[in-house]
Design a protein around this motif. Structure first.
Motif, PDB file in Angstrom:
ATOM      1  N   THR A   3       0.647  -2.095   2.532  1.00  0.00           N
ATOM      2  CA  THR A   3      -0.155  -1.086   2.043  1.00  0.00           C
ATOM      3  C   THR A   3      -1.420  -1.304   1.774  1.00  0.00           C
ATOM      4  OG1 THR A   3       1.771  -2.470   0.133  1.00  0.00           O
ATOM      5  CG2 THR A   3       0.168  -1.491  -0.653  1.00  0.00           C
ATOM      6  N   SER A   4      -2.086  -2.411   1.840  1.00  0.00           N
ATOM      7  CA  SER A   4      -3.661  -3.220   1.447  1.00  0.00           C
ATOM      8  C   SER A   4      -4.239  -1.790   2.803  1.00  0.00           C
ATOM      9  CB  SER A   4      -4.315  -3.851   2.228  1.00  0.00           C
ATOM     10  OG  SER A   4      -3.839  -4.127   3.074  1.00  0.00           O
ATOM     11  N   LEU A   5      -3.439  -1.812   4.291  1.00  0.00           N
ATOM     12  CA  LEU A   5      -3.909  -0.706   5.439  1.00  0.00           C
ATOM     13  C   LEU A   5      -3.534   0.831   4.887  1.00  0.00           C
ATOM     14  CD1 LEU A   5      -4.639  -0.196   8.294  1.00  0.00           C
ATOM     15  CD2 LEU A   5      -2.237  -0.610   8.612  1.00  0.00           C
ATOM     16  N   ILE A   6      -2.450   0.703   4.129  1.00  0.00           N
ATOM     17  CA  ILE A   6      -2.583   2.956   3.868  1.00  0.00           C
ATOM     18  C   ILE A   6      -3.259   2.468   3.053  1.00  0.00           C
ATOM     19  CG2 ILE A   6      -0.218   3.751   2.891  1.00  0.00           C
ATOM     20  CD1 ILE A   6       1.585   1.690   4.071  1.00  0.00           C
ATOM     21  N   ALA A   7      -3.541   2.116   2.565  1.00  0.00           N
ATOM     22  CA  ALA A   7      -4.666   2.203   0.683  1.00  0.00           C
ATOM     23  C   ALA A   7      -6.318   2.710   1.684  1.00  0.00           C
ATOM     24  CB  ALA A   7      -5.198   1.591   0.044  1.00  0.00           C
ATOM     25  N   ALA A   8      -6.655   1.514   2.275  1.00  0.00           N
ATOM     26  CA  ALA A   8      -7.824   1.914   3.403  1.00  0.00           C
ATOM     27  C   ALA A   8      -7.857   3.556   4.309  1.00  0.00           C
ATOM     28  CB  ALA A   8      -7.754   0.788   4.414  1.00  0.00           C
ATOM     29  N   LEU A   9      -6.489   3.667   5.025  1.00  0.00           N
ATOM     30  CA  LEU A   9      -6.545   5.159   5.651  1.00  0.00           C
ATOM     31  C   LEU A   9      -6.807   6.039   4.443  1.00  0.00           C
ATOM     32  CD1 LEU A   9      -3.356   3.469   8.007  1.00  0.00           C
ATOM     33  CD2 LEU A   9      -6.156   4.058   8.535  1.00  0.00           C
ATOM     34  N   HIS A  10      -6.282   6.102   3.134  1.00  0.00           N
ATOM     35  CA  HIS A  10      -5.770   7.189   2.212  1.00  0.00           C
ATOM     36  C   HIS A  10      -7.389   7.779   2.127  1.00  0.00           C
ATOM     37  CE1 HIS A  10      -5.193   9.608  -0.849  1.00  0.00           C
ATOM     38  NE2 HIS A  10      -5.856   8.984  -1.462  1.00  0.00           N
TER      39      HIS A  10
END
Length: 90
Positions: A3-10
């Motif tokens: 989830t944190s990786l997806i947020a960072a990519l966003h």
């Protein structure tokens, strides 16, 4: 973690799409003499700093040399371009 990786990519994707412009920043660097004292060597060790920064001198804060009596040091100036991003609506 995912989830944190997806947020960072966003966030990265938004940053890459953000509008930006270039601004100029004035900087200075203390140039100590070859036989400089510790005070001047410490000022040189700071490297490039903003033009409005001050150096520690024997009589208080100084914009540049001389930092003490008989100081033979100097300053070098430059203008650096920086990218400034417009704020992205959340």
């Amino acid at each position: 973690m995912a989830t944190s990786l997806i947020a960072a990519l966003h966030d990265l994707a938004e940053l890459l799409e953000a509008d930006y412009y270039y601004d100029e920043v004035e900087e200075k660097r203390f140039i100590a003499d070859a036989d400089a004292c510790d005070l001047c060597q410490d000022a040189e060790d700071l490297g490039w700093v903003g033009d409005d920064e001050v150096y520690e001198g024997v009589f208080g804060d100084e914009d540049g040399p001389p930092l003490h009596p008989h100081c033979g040091c100097g300053l070098e100036y430059r203008t650096r371009r920086v990218r400034v991003y417009e704020s992205v609506a959340a």
